[in-house]
Design a protein around this motif. Structure first.
Motif, PDB file in Angstrom:
ATOM      1  N   ALA A   9       0.824  -1.207   0.000  1.00 23.16           N
ATOM      2  CA  ALA A   9       0.000   0.000   0.000  1.00 23.16           C
ATOM      3  C   ALA A   9       0.855   1.253   0.000  1.00 23.16           C
ATOM      4  CB  ALA A   9      -0.932  -0.006   1.217  1.00 23.16           C
ATOM      5  N   ARG A  10       1.945   1.226   0.754  1.00 27.08           N
ATOM      6  CA  ARG A  10       2.794   2.411   0.832  1.00 27.08           C
ATOM      7  C   ARG A  10       3.590   2.622  -0.450  1.00 27.08           C
ATOM      8  NH1 ARG A  10      -0.386   4.956   3.920  1.00 27.08           N
ATOM      9  NH2 ARG A  10      -0.243   4.509   6.151  1.00 27.08           N
ATOM     10  N   LEU A  11       3.895   1.564  -1.176  1.00 32.35           N
ATOM     11  CA  LEU A  11       4.544   1.745  -2.477  1.00 32.35           C
ATOM     12  C   LEU A  11       3.597   2.464  -3.436  1.00 32.35           C
ATOM     13  CD1 LEU A  11       6.440  -1.636  -3.060  1.00 32.35           C
ATOM     14  CD2 LEU A  11       7.328   0.518  -2.154  1.00 32.35           C
ATOM     15  N   ASP A  12       2.337   2.094  -3.393  1.00 29.94           N
ATOM     16  CA  ASP A  12       1.352   2.816  -4.217  1.00 29.94           C
ATOM     17  C   ASP A  12       1.261   4.279  -3.794  1.00 29.94           C
ATOM     18  OD1 ASP A  12       0.474   0.932  -6.081  1.00 29.94           O
ATOM     19  OD2 ASP A  12      -0.918   0.022  -4.664  1.00 29.94           O
ATOM     20  N   ASP A  13       1.268   4.510  -2.471  1.00 31.03           N
ATOM     21  CA  ASP A  13       1.226   5.889  -1.980  1.00 31.03           C
ATOM     22  C   ASP A  13       2.451   6.669  -2.439  1.00 31.03           C
ATOM     23  OD1 ASP A  13      -1.169   5.479  -0.663  1.00 31.03           O
ATOM     24  OD2 ASP A  13      -0.214   4.971   1.242  1.00 31.03           O
ATOM     25  N   LEU A  14       3.617   6.010  -2.400  1.00 33.55           N
ATOM     26  CA  LEU A  14       4.845   6.676  -2.811  1.00 33.55           C
ATOM     27  C   LEU A  14       4.806   7.015  -4.292  1.00 33.55           C
ATOM     28  CD1 LEU A  14       7.559   7.572  -1.567  1.00 33.55           C
ATOM     29  CD2 LEU A  14       8.518   5.377  -2.286  1.00 33.55           C
ATOM     30  N   CYS A  15       4.280   6.109  -5.102  1.00 31.10           N
ATOM     31  CA  CYS A  15       4.118   6.402  -6.531  1.00 31.10           C
ATOM     32  C   CYS A  15       3.180   7.593  -6.732  1.00 31.10           C
ATOM     33  CB  CYS A  15       3.572   5.177  -7.264  1.00 31.10           C
ATOM     34  SG  CYS A  15       4.750   3.818  -7.431  1.00 31.10           S
ATOM     35  N   GLY A  16       2.186   7.706  -5.855  1.00 27.86           N
ATOM     36  CA  GLY A  16       1.249   8.805  -5.964  1.00 27.86           C
ATOM     37  C   GLY A  16       1.853  10.160  -5.678  1.00 27.86           C
ATOM     38  N   LEU A  17       3.011  10.177  -4.998  1.00 25.64           N
ATOM     39  CA  LEU A  17       3.696  11.444  -4.720  1.00 25.64           C
ATOM     40  C   LEU A  17       4.584  11.898  -5.870  1.00 25.64           C
ATOM     41  CD1 LEU A  17       4.809  11.094  -0.978  1.00 25.64           C
ATOM     42  CD2 LEU A  17       2.814  12.282  -1.901  1.00 25.64           C
ATOM     43  N   ALA A  18       4.718  11.070  -6.911  1.00 27.00           N
ATOM     44  CA  ALA A  18       5.586  11.424  -8.039  1.00 27.00           C
ATOM     45  C   ALA A  18       5.181  12.772  -8.622  1.00 27.00           C
ATOM     46  CB  ALA A  18       5.510  10.346  -9.116  1.00 27.00           C
ATOM     47  N   GLY A  19       6.139  13.656  -8.714  1.00 23.14           N
ATOM     48  CA  GLY A  19       5.902  14.972  -9.285  1.00 23.14           C
ATOM     49  C   GLY A  19       5.280  15.972  -8.335  1.00 23.14           C
ATOM     50  N   LYS A  20       5.032  15.596  -7.083  1.00 23.36           N
ATOM     51  CA  LYS A  20       4.421  16.502  -6.108  1.00 23.36           C
ATOM     52  C   LYS A  20       5.508  17.362  -5.449  1.00 23.36           C
ATOM     53  CE  LYS A  20       0.286  14.846  -6.752  1.00 23.36           C
ATOM     54  NZ  LYS A  20      -0.374  14.007  -5.760  1.00 23.36           N
ATOM     55  N   ALA A  21       5.479  18.650  -5.727  1.00 23.18           N
ATOM     56  CA  ALA A  21       6.518  19.554  -5.227  1.00 23.18           C
ATOM     57  C   ALA A  21       6.539  19.610  -3.709  1.00 23.18           C
ATOM     58  CB  ALA A  21       6.316  20.954  -5.809  1.00 23.18           C
ATOM     59  N   ALA A  22       5.376  19.555  -3.076  1.00 23.31           N
ATOM     60  CA  ALA A  22       5.321  19.665  -1.615  1.00 23.31           C
ATOM     61  C   ALA A  22       6.050  18.509  -0.947  1.00 23.31           C
ATOM     62  CB  ALA A  22       3.868  19.715  -1.146  1.00 23.31           C
ATOM     63  N   ALA A  23       5.884  17.295  -1.469  1.00 18.59           N
ATOM     64  CA  ALA A  23       6.562  16.129  -0.895  1.00 18.59           C
ATOM     65  C   ALA A  23       8.068  16.239  -1.084  1.00 18.59           C
ATOM     66  CB  ALA A  23       6.030  14.849  -1.532  1.00 18.59           C
ATOM     67  N   SER A  24       8.489  16.679  -2.260  1.00 16.92           N
ATOM     68  CA  SER A  24       9.918  16.850  -2.520  1.00 16.92           C
ATOM     69  C   SER A  24      10.529  17.897  -1.595  1.00 16.92           C
ATOM     70  CB  SER A  24      10.138  17.238  -3.981  1.00 16.92           C
ATOM     71  OG  SER A  24      11.512  17.438  -4.246  1.00 16.92           O
ATOM     72  N   GLN A  25       9.823  19.001  -1.398  1.00 17.39           N
ATOM     73  CA  GLN A  25      10.324  20.063  -0.522  1.00 17.39           C
ATOM     74  C   GLN A  25      10.391  19.599   0.929  1.00 17.39           C
ATOM     75  OE1 GLN A  25       7.551  23.186  -1.408  1.00 17.39           O
ATOM     76  NE2 GLN A  25       8.402  23.561  -3.454  1.00 17.39           N
ATOM     77  N   ALA A  26       9.410  18.794   1.361  1.00 11.58           N
ATOM     78  CA  ALA A  26       9.418  18.283   2.726  1.00 11.58           C
ATOM     79  C   ALA A  26      10.556  17.301   2.948  1.00 11.58           C
ATOM     80  CB  ALA A  26       8.072  17.618   3.040  1.00 11.58           C
ATOM     81  N   ALA A  27      10.864  16.507   1.934  1.00 12.43           N
ATOM     82  CA  ALA A  27      11.993  15.589   2.040  1.00 12.43           C
ATOM     83  C   ALA A  27      13.302  16.365   2.142  1.00 12.43           C
ATOM     84  CB  ALA A  27      12.013  14.655   0.827  1.00 12.43           C
ATOM     85  N   ARG A  28      13.479  17.334   1.287  1.00 16.66           N
ATOM     86  CA  ARG A  28      14.691  18.150   1.291  1.00 16.66           C
ATOM     87  C   ARG A  28      14.859  18.895   2.612  1.00 16.66           C
ATOM     88  NH1 ARG A  28      19.831  19.215  -0.822  1.00 16.66           N
ATOM     89  NH2 ARG A  28      20.310  21.396  -0.383  1.00 16.66           N
ATOM     90  N   ALA A  29      13.770  19.392   3.176  1.00 14.19           N
ATOM     91  CA  ALA A  29      13.849  20.185   4.400  1.00 14.19           C
ATOM     92  C   ALA A  29      14.420  19.385   5.561  1.00 14.19           C
ATOM     93  CB  ALA A  29      12.459  20.709   4.763  1.00 14.19           C
ATOM     94  N   VAL A  30      14.165  18.082   5.596  1.00  9.93           N
ATOM     95  CA  VAL A  30      14.709  17.245   6.662  1.00  9.93           C
ATOM     96  C   VAL A  30      16.228  17.174   6.583  1.00  9.93           C
ATOM     97  CG1 VAL A  30      14.829  14.875   7.521  1.00  9.93           C
ATOM     98  CG2 VAL A  30      12.626  15.861   6.912  1.00  9.93           C
ATOM     99  N   ALA A  31      16.758  17.096   5.364  1.00  4.94           N
ATOM    100  CA  ALA A  31      18.191  16.895   5.183  1.00  4.94           C
ATOM    101  C   ALA A  31      19.007  18.171   5.308  1.00  4.94           C
ATOM    102  CB  ALA A  31      18.447  16.267   3.804  1.00  4.94           C
ATOM    103  N   GLU A  32      18.401  19.310   5.074  1.00  4.44           N
ATOM    104  CA  GLU A  32      19.182  20.552   5.004  1.00  4.44           C
ATOM    105  C   GLU A  32      20.004  20.852   6.263  1.00  4.44           C
ATOM    106  OE1 GLU A  32      16.359  23.472   3.716  1.00  4.44           O
ATOM    107  OE2 GLU A  32      16.877  23.186   1.595  1.00  4.44           O
TER     108      GLU A  32
END
Length: 418
Positions: free
Chosen positions: A369-392
């Motif tokens: 189920a989570r793999l499907d959810d992860l595929c659903g985030l493809a191209g979503k800028a908000a998810a990408s920005q949230a991922a980057r914010a953790v690492a900064e």
């Protein structure tokens, strides 16, 4: 202040069966503090080795006299520190890896005793070190997690294993040794495990995350690599692409990942698996048997994973046990949302539903189920920005500063000052 651009003297000492030969090169030597770092061997793909390299560089740059005690550091940068090579003979036929580890530990203990070091930091389980970095986690915890996937006879074999009994005994002896002052934990999960299994107090368990070069691992890699990498692999530009990076396929969950991916509803998605493993062919055969041959791409080991970080939409690591994988941090820095497991230290960086999800590594339905959810985030800028914010905030310089603060506290000397 010392000149932080100066390089410490390079020297090599080889120790075999109690004999030593010394070869030194002239250089500038600044010995505010003598520090020994211990790691048995160099692996160019290993996260612990990258941590050692960064620690060596930070210490040498601050003017410390740094010594690396190792069995084999071939292929790694050697500037800025001296090296003691501990490589005593051992029986590969009768003792195997137990004899290998025991012989190195004895040699390293002898070098620690004679070296006059203010601080000894070991990345191996060696009783008598002042600092232990639990980069490989807690062996007792790993065996408990591994037992979950073993049948009755393999579990019995694990309990009877001479190697595991040696590691457990050495681990306990190290954690109970009076010389131990601190355990560097690379995730809160590891700190909790050390406390649970060995009773060390929280003030001995500083959490120092692995650092990541946020200028090298960045969302801009998509602009640089996405189109070309996908075209070369035959992946459509608009198809969701999930990425796995790691060696030790069984421990890091590749079999269950493949099965979950086959069951996922997003039939256009692709999965790239980057890493070396002796069971690579078996995993390729499993992928083919699941009907995934055209959608799963095994790259083998890569020195530069950036093209795949740039090509991917999400990162997945359903590991049975991983203290804190560098690859997960690199992926987050590249703006990739993450699915990982409850037995992975990277769970501390996941904000569920925002930059990823955390599942039990053995819960196949939840993982699917989570793999499907992860595929659903493809191209979503908000998810990408949230991922980057953790690492900064988790930069290399931040990691080095926390290390130096620990050394200053334990050594009682302010590095970089005369």
């Amino acid at each position: 202040m010392v000149n932080t651009t100066a390089k410490a003297a390079a020297s090599t000492i080889t120790t075999r069966a109690g004999t030593s030969t010394i070869t030194a090169k002239a250089g500038t030597k600044m010995a505010d503090m003598k520090i020994a770092i211990i790691r048995q061997r160099y692996n160019p793909y290993g996260g612990a080795e990258r941590f050692v390299e960064r620690a060596l560089g930070a210490l040498a740059g601050e003017g410390a006299e740094v010594t690396l005690i190792t069995r084999n550091w071939d292929g790694a940068p050697r500037e800025g520190f001296r090296q003691i090579t501990c490589d005593p003979a051992y029986s590969r036929l009768f003792g195997g890896r137990t004899a290998r580890d025991r012989s190195f530990a004895a040699c390293a203990q002898a070098e620690m005793a004679r070296g006059g070091f203010a601080i000894t930091q070991s990345h191996e389980r060696i009783p008598g070190c002042m600092i232990f970095r639990a980069g490989d986690g807690v062996h007792a915890a790993w065996l408990a997690h591994r037992a979950r996937v073993l049948g009755p006879l393999p579990r019995l074999a694990q309990r009877a294993s001479g190697y595991h009994r040696y590691v457990l005994a050495t681990e306990r002896a190290m954690f109970e040794h009076p010389a131990l002052r601190a355990v560097i934990c690379n995730s809160p999960m590891v700190a909790s495990e050390v406390s649970h299994y060995y009773g060390l107090p929280a003030d001995m368990l500083p959490v120092i995350y692995n650092g990541v070069d946020t200028a090298v691992f960045t969302p801009s890699l998509a602009d640089e690599f996405r189109d070309a990498t996908r075209a070369q692999a035959g992946i459509a530009q608009d198809a969701p692409l999930l990425l796995f990076v790691g060696s030790g396929f069984e421990r890091k969950g590749v079999p269950q990942l493949l099965r979950a991916f086959a069951a996922a509803g997003e039939g256009r998605a692709h999965l790239a698996i980057v890493g070396a493993d002796r069971k690579l062919k078996a995993m390729q055969a499993l992928a083919a048997s699941l009907g995934l041959a055209g959608r799963v791409h095994f790259t083998g080991p890569l020195k530069d994973v950036r093209p795949w970080y740039g090509a991917a939409d999400g990162f997945v690591l359903p590991t049975l046990y991983d203290p804190c994988p560098n690859a997960a941090l690199e992926a987050l820095a590249c703006g990739l949302p993450l699915v990982t497991s409850t037995t992975c230290g990277a769970q501390a960086w996941v904000i569920p539903g925002v930059n990823g999800w955390v599942v039990d590594a053995l819960d196949a339905r939840a993982l699917t189920a989570r793999l499907d959810d992860l595929c659903g985030l493809a191209g979503k800028a908000a998810a990408s920005q949230a991922a980057r914010a953790v690492a900064e905030p988790l930069t290399l310089s931040a990691m080095a500063e926390r290390l130096l603060a620990l050394y200053r506290r334990l050594g009682g000397v302010a590095l970089g000052q005369v």
